[in-house]
Design a protein around this motif. Structure first.
Motif, mmCIF file in Angstrom:
data_model
loop_
_atom_site.group_PDB
_atom_site.id
_atom_site.type_symbol
_atom_site.label_atom_id
_atom_site.label_comp_id
_atom_site.label_asym_id
_atom_site.label_seq_id
_atom_site.Cartn_x
_atom_site.Cartn_y
_atom_site.Cartn_z
ATOM 1 N N UNK A 92 31.137 -5.748 37.375
ATOM 2 C CA UNK A 92 31.239 -4.312 37.179
ATOM 3 C C UNK A 92 32.711 -3.951 37.098
ATOM 4 N N UNK A 93 32.981 -2.760 36.555
ATOM 5 C CA UNK A 93 34.358 -2.301 36.428
ATOM 6 C C UNK A 93 34.444 -0.872 36.955
ATOM 7 N N UNK A 94 35.656 -0.349 37.041
ATOM 8 C CA UNK A 94 35.862 1.027 37.490
ATOM 9 C C UNK A 94 35.124 1.977 36.545
ATOM 10 N N UNK A 95 34.364 2.914 37.124
ATOM 11 C CA UNK A 95 33.595 3.855 36.330
ATOM 12 C C UNK A 95 32.120 3.516 36.239
ATOM 13 N N UNK A 96 31.761 2.259 36.569
ATOM 14 C CA UNK A 96 30.348 1.875 36.565
ATOM 15 C C UNK A 96 29.641 2.426 37.792
ATOM 16 N N UNK A 97 28.323 2.532 37.697
ATOM 17 C CA UNK A 97 27.489 2.914 38.831
ATOM 18 C C UNK A 97 26.795 1.667 39.351
ATOM 19 N N UNK A 98 27.008 1.323 40.610
ATOM 20 C CA UNK A 98 26.375 0.132 41.166
ATOM 21 C C UNK A 98 25.541 0.506 42.396
#
Length: 272
Positions: A125-131
């Motif tokens: 995942x990267x910054x801005x993703x929803x996990x």
């Protein structure tokens, strides 16, 4: 008093002798360190620009830049200390022994750093993703070596140690989350009309993602209602706000189209 003056004189002589013998080495070490620090910053800036030009992930870019800068500063420090005539071999050996002891004492902390490195390189995942992981979910605000920071729609900040992310079941829905809602209509209402009404309502909301498209259909035939399930994607930061607005809009649209939402009724038999 005379003894104190003699001690001060000896101390003064030692200082003067030290600067006479080592002044050039000290000046040389300072110059090497300053030049090295300047070059490390310049090279780090160049690497940062190169990563941005190739559109690398923000977190990966920061990691590469900091690694390059830290490595160069360490190298410059070793060279500067060498200019003073100090042998670093025993010092490095001592650091190695201390690192071994510290590693055994800080296994949990080091596992977080190892997991963070795996996240940065593997990029699940990267910054801005929803996990969603370990029962919590939110938008990724920052990925650090030791922990990952999430934010929620309510403005809450969630800090997750990275060792609790790697090796666990991780759900990445990118910038959106799926909203799942069930609407019950009575058996006298037309389910096709209800589905068309819901579809038209969803098209009125710009924040609802059109790709993937919303899904809706009859979920089940319950005792008192035909249950229609609706699934659509909403921005994580507006998840509940969007859901509440959509529910109200669908309720109003049902009323306008004479689609009834039933409620359980029971026949009560009065015994004499």
């Amino acid at each position: 008093m005379e003894q104190e003056l003699q001690n001060l004189q000896k101390f003064y002589d030692i200082i003067i002798e030290f600067f006479v013998n080592y002044s050039f080495q000290i000046i040389g070490a300072i110059i090497v360190f300053i030049i090295g620090w300047f070059l490390a910053n310049k090279i780090a800036s160049a690497v940062d620009a190169l990563c941005k030009r190739n559109e690398l992930d923000v977190t990966l870019t920061k990691f590469i830049v900091n690694t390059v800068k830290f490595g160069l500063i360490i190298g410059v420090t070793i060279i500067a200390v060498g200019k003073l005539g100090i042998t670093l071999t025993p010092f490095i050996a001592g650091i190695g022994a201390a690192s071994l002891g510290a590693g055994l004492a800080l296994q949990g902390t080091l596992s977080n750093y190892g997991a963070g490195l795996s996240i940065i390189i593997g990029r699940p995942f990267i910054v801005g993703n929803t996990i969603s992981v370990e029962g919590v979910s939110g938008v990724v605000e920052e990925i650090r070596l030791a922990y990952t920071i999430l934010s929620t729609e309510d403005g809450e900040i969630i800090t997750i140690p990275n060792k609790h992310i790697i090796g666990e079941v991780l759900v990445n829905s990118f910038e959106n989350r799926v909203v799942e809602t069930v609407f019950g209509i009575d058996y006298h209402s037309d389910p096709k009309l209800a589905i068309d009404v819901i579809s038209n309502v969803l098209k009125e909301f710009d924040e609802i993602s059109q790709e993937p498209k919303a899904q809706m259909g009859i979920k089940e035939f319950a005792d008192f209602s035909i249950n229609i399930e609706v699934r659509y994607w909403a921005p994580t930061k507006l998840f509940f706000e969007t859901q509440y607005k959509v529910n109200m809009a669908i309720y109003d649209a049902f009323k306008q189209n004479n689609i009834n939402i039933p409620f359980p009724t029971y026949n009560l038999i009065k015994k004499d």
